[in-house]
Motif scaffolding. Structure first.
Motif, PDB file in Angstrom:
ATOM      1  N   MET A   2       0.823  -1.206   0.000  1.00 12.47           N
ATOM      2  CA  MET A   2       0.000   0.000   0.000  1.00 12.47           C
ATOM      3  C   MET A   2       0.859   1.259   0.000  1.00 12.47           C
ATOM      4  N   THR A   3       1.953   1.242   0.746  1.00 10.94           N
ATOM      5  CA  THR A   3       2.831   2.414   0.760  1.00 10.94           C
ATOM      6  C   THR A   3       3.506   2.619  -0.592  1.00 10.94           C
ATOM      7  N   VAL A   4       3.866   1.517  -1.260  1.00  8.97           N
ATOM      8  CA  VAL A   4       4.442   1.635  -2.609  1.00  8.97           C
ATOM      9  C   VAL A   4       3.410   2.224  -3.568  1.00  8.97           C
ATOM     10  N   ASP A   5       2.153   1.758  -3.473  1.00  7.40           N
ATOM     11  CA  ASP A   5       1.094   2.305  -4.328  1.00  7.40           C
ATOM     12  C   ASP A   5       0.866   3.782  -4.032  1.00  7.40           C
ATOM     13  N   ASN A  18     -19.038  18.277 -12.945  1.00  7.57           N
ATOM     14  CA  ASN A  18     -18.535  18.875 -11.702  1.00  7.57           C
ATOM     15  C   ASN A  18     -18.914  18.083 -10.460  1.00  7.57           C
ATOM     16  N   ALA A  19     -19.840  17.121 -10.589  1.00 10.71           N
ATOM     17  CA  ALA A  19     -20.241  16.330  -9.424  1.00 10.71           C
ATOM     18  C   ALA A  19     -19.070  15.478  -8.949  1.00 10.71           C
ATOM     19  N   LYS A  20     -18.909  15.395  -7.626  1.00 13.00           N
ATOM     20  CA  LYS A  20     -17.789  14.653  -7.051  1.00 13.00           C
ATOM     21  C   LYS A  20     -18.094  13.170  -7.007  1.00 13.00           C
ATOM     22  N   LYS A  21     -17.086  12.380  -7.299  1.00  4.87           N
ATOM     23  CA  LYS A  21     -17.230  10.932  -7.230  1.00  4.87           C
ATOM     24  C   LYS A  21     -17.097  10.461  -5.782  1.00  4.87           C
ATOM     25  N   GLY A  22     -17.560   9.241  -5.552  1.00  4.50           N
ATOM     26  CA  GLY A  22     -17.413   8.651  -4.228  1.00  4.50           C
ATOM     27  C   GLY A  22     -18.427   9.126  -3.218  1.00  4.50           C
ATOM     28  N   LYS A  23     -19.439   9.888  -3.637  1.00  7.71           N
ATOM     29  CA  LYS A  23     -20.448  10.375  -2.715  1.00  7.71           C
ATOM     30  C   LYS A  23     -21.431   9.255  -2.364  1.00  7.71           C
ATOM     31  N   GLY A  61      -7.449   3.493   8.818  1.00  8.52           N
ATOM     32  CA  GLY A  61      -8.687   2.956   9.360  1.00  8.52           C
ATOM     33  C   GLY A  61      -9.819   3.952   9.243  1.00  8.52           C
ATOM     34  N   ARG A  62     -10.186   4.287   8.007  1.00 13.21           N
ATOM     35  CA  ARG A  62     -11.167   5.335   7.760  1.00 13.21           C
ATOM     36  C   ARG A  62     -12.499   5.040   8.428  1.00 13.21           C
ATOM     37  N   ASN A  63     -12.939   3.764   8.417  1.00 11.77           N
ATOM     38  CA  ASN A  63     -14.277   3.431   8.895  1.00 11.77           C
ATOM     39  C   ASN A  63     -14.318   3.093  10.382  1.00 11.77           C
ATOM     40  N   LEU A  83      -4.346   8.433  -3.744  1.00 12.96           N
ATOM     41  CA  LEU A  83      -3.460   8.655  -2.603  1.00 12.96           C
ATOM     42  C   LEU A  83      -4.254   8.777  -1.306  1.00 12.96           C
ATOM     43  N   TYR A  84      -5.346   9.546  -1.346  1.00 15.87           N
ATOM     44  CA  TYR A  84      -6.149   9.722  -0.136  1.00 15.87           C
ATOM     45  C   TYR A  84      -6.899   8.444   0.230  1.00 15.87           C
ATOM     46  N   ASP A  85      -7.329   7.668  -0.770  1.00 16.77           N
ATOM     47  CA  ASP A  85      -7.986   6.392  -0.483  1.00 16.77           C
ATOM     48  C   ASP A  85      -7.039   5.444   0.252  1.00 16.77           C
ATOM     49  N   ILE A  86      -5.780   5.396  -0.207  1.00 13.39           N
ATOM     50  CA  ILE A  86      -4.791   4.536   0.464  1.00 13.39           C
ATOM     51  C   ILE A  86      -4.530   5.036   1.877  1.00 13.39           C
ATOM     52  N   THR A  87      -4.436   6.351   2.034  1.00 14.33           N
ATOM     53  CA  THR A  87      -4.188   6.921   3.364  1.00 14.33           C
ATOM     54  C   THR A  87      -5.323   6.584   4.321  1.00 14.33           C
TER      55      THR A  87
END
Length: 534
Positions: free
Chosen positions: A361-364, A457-462, A386-388, A377-381
């Motif tokens: 994950m750090t390499v990605d 202009n709509a954001k993805k991942g909503k 532990g986002r959830n 990058l933010y998804d991996i972070t």
């Protein structure tokens, strides 16, 4: 937990310091209680693992110590309080045992009088089979003659029934603990319930198939208690779509082609439909295409565990089944030796898998940063952080005491914001002159170009709304989406009414009629406040 359909799972000897409530990535919640001092040795500790239904029915909880905690649930007909315990062992000093039962008695007395009370956990007490003179609070289906006087006397004093003693089962389905030498087996984990609610307890027995590499077997109590959980009335779908497949050009073309074909078949019909029927038709086109082409997301195991580790876990589980069924002591001792070796291998493989996963994950993340792919990058972070996993910090009152009840926390937040946000009115009222210039606002219906721009202009991942359509489905081909949405939005514009079944708030905002009060004259005036056509 899911295999045995457990709603509330009690854990003893978790060895976590501090207390808190955490929402797990799998949807369950866990409340835990340990030593108040976070630097204390990691000993004792206990927790309650709650299913989604039990999490929604949780009214409040109280972490008493590293050996006691309670949780209160909203149940149909009667509130239910569960007390999780981890009692001192027989080798502990008498003062420590008495201190534990005094604290347990104090906690039970603080429980609301009319609640259905359940006490469970590792009580380290053997109550025996002789129930002469004790018929009111225990049966005759114990496992040994050695007495657990403190626990039995506690149940008698508080009018509780010891559940494991009233249901006839085989001996192997009663013994909850196996000694390290593998020869001694005892019944030291218990489940007690108020005698008034004895009929709601249907069964208490051991399930030896549960394998978590512990010397305790899983003790399950089946009770007729219906949790009254919160219901989501917004008709929000409880599943997710594999929108990541749209990154593939082949899948994207197939998806757009399917949407276009379905719309062309129904294009002549939607113009004559009502507004609500038009909305439902477009919803069905996108939702059915998402399900057929992209498919629903399925729950997976820990993504960092390799197939080799899962094979080892299955091997460990099969060895435990053989140990449970083996009658020969020499063969059982040999199987236990094998079980210990496989368990050690499972733990080692899991640690290695997690290290390998973190490295990949750090390499990605480095590659994403070099390519300026910020979303990846933010998804991996978030994954690494532990986002959830949301840990709720305790809410304290003005005296610094922790508030654990849901109602008490809401009242404290209301009190806090009432003090912060309510300010005294200004001494002098500002003189604001009325507007002299009129703003030129386009009040015509939206154009296809505006809809295409809004889609881009709509954001993805909503998160999806009640309609269940992910924004990625609309962004797959903005031109096709505009062709489909333009007639609908024109209908909405003409009727000046957004249907409740599908609110396109992110696509268009109608001008709002605002009523203002002149502070000087006290007169009310109405004007049209234009909103940005997004």
């Amino acid at each position: 937990m899911r295999k045995y359909r457990i709603k509330v799972l009690g854990l003893s000897e978790t060895r976590w310091n501090g207390s808190g409530l955490s929402n797990l990535t799998t949807g369950e919640s866990i409340i835990y209680s340990g030593h108040e001092d976070l630097d204390h040795d990691h000993t004792h500790g206990l927790a309650l693992l709650l299913s989604r239904e039990a999490s929604k029915a949780l009214l409040g909880w109280e972490p008493v110590s590293s050996r006691l905690m309670s949780a209160r649930f909203n149940a149909k007909g009667r509130k239910t309080t569960i007390i999780q315990c981890y009692a001192p062992t027989n080798a502990a000093p008498e003062e420590e045992k008495e201190e534990f039962y005094n604290a347990l008695q104090s906690l039970l007395e603080k429980t609301p009088k009319n609640d259905n009370k359940l006490i469970m956990g590792d009580m380290n007490a053997k109550v025996g089979t002789n129930n002469a003179g004790k018929e009111l609070y225990m049966g005759k289906h114990g496992t040994c003659n050695e007495k657990g006087d403190l626990f039995a006397d506690f149940c008698a004093f508080n009018d509780l029934i010891i559940g494991v003693t009233i249901f006839p089962h085989k001996t192997i389905h009663k013994k909850t603990w196996t000694s390290p030498d593998g020869k001694t087996e005892n019944q030291i984990d218990h489940f007690a319930i108020s005698r008034k609610w004895r009929r709601s307890l249907l069964d208490v027995r051991v399930r030896r198939g549960a394998d978590v590499a512990s010397d305790h077997h899983l003790l399950i109590a089946t009770a007729r208690i219906k949790l009254k959980s919160f219901k989501d009335f917004s008709d929000r779908p409880h599943y997710k779509i594999n929108t990541q497949y749209l990154k593939s050009e082949e899948k994207k073309v197939l998806f757009n082609c399917e949407v276009k074909n379905k719309f062309e078949v129904l294009a002549g019909l939607v113009t004559d439909e009502t507004l609500e029927q038009h909305c439902l038709t477009l919803q069905e086109i996108w939702k059915s295409t998402c399900t057929d082409v992209l498919g629903r997301k399925t729950k997976q195991h820990k993504q960092w565990l390799s197939a080799e580790t899962w094979a080892k876990i299955q091997e460990r589980k099969e060895l435990k089944e053989k140990i449970n069924q083996c009658q020969n002591e020499e063969q059982k001792a040999y199987l236990r030796t094998q079980y210990g070796a496989v368990n050690k291998s499972v733990r080692k493989n899991a640690r290695d898998d997690k290290k390998r996963f973190l490295h990949e994950m750090t390499v990605d993340a480095e590659k994403a940063a070099e390519q300026r792919d910020m979303k990846r990058l933010y998804d991996i972070t978030r994954t690494l952080a532990g986002r959830n996993t949301k840990t709720n910090k305790p809410v304290k009152d003005k005296q610094g005491k922790i508030i654990t009840s849901d109602v008490g926390q809401k009242d404290r937040w209301a009190e806090h914001f009432q003090e912060i946000l309510n300010q005294h009115p200004p001494e002098s009222i500002p003189d604001i002159p009325p507007t002299t210039e009129e703003i030129d606002v386009n009040t015509g219906p939206p154009t296809k170009g505006e809809i295409i721009k809004a889609n881009k202009n709509a954001k993805k991942g909503k998160e999806r709304g009640p309609d269940g359509i992910p924004v990625e489905a609309l962004k797959a081909d903005p031109k096709i989406s505009a062709e489909m949405l333009h007639p609908l939005l024109c209908k909405i514009w003409e009727q000046e009414k957004v249907p409740e079944i599908w609110k396109l708030g992110y696509l268009i905002k109608l001008p709002k009629k605002v009523t203002s009060l002149n502070a000087t004259t006290g007169e009310e005036s109405c004007y049209c406040q234009p909103s940005a056509r997004s």
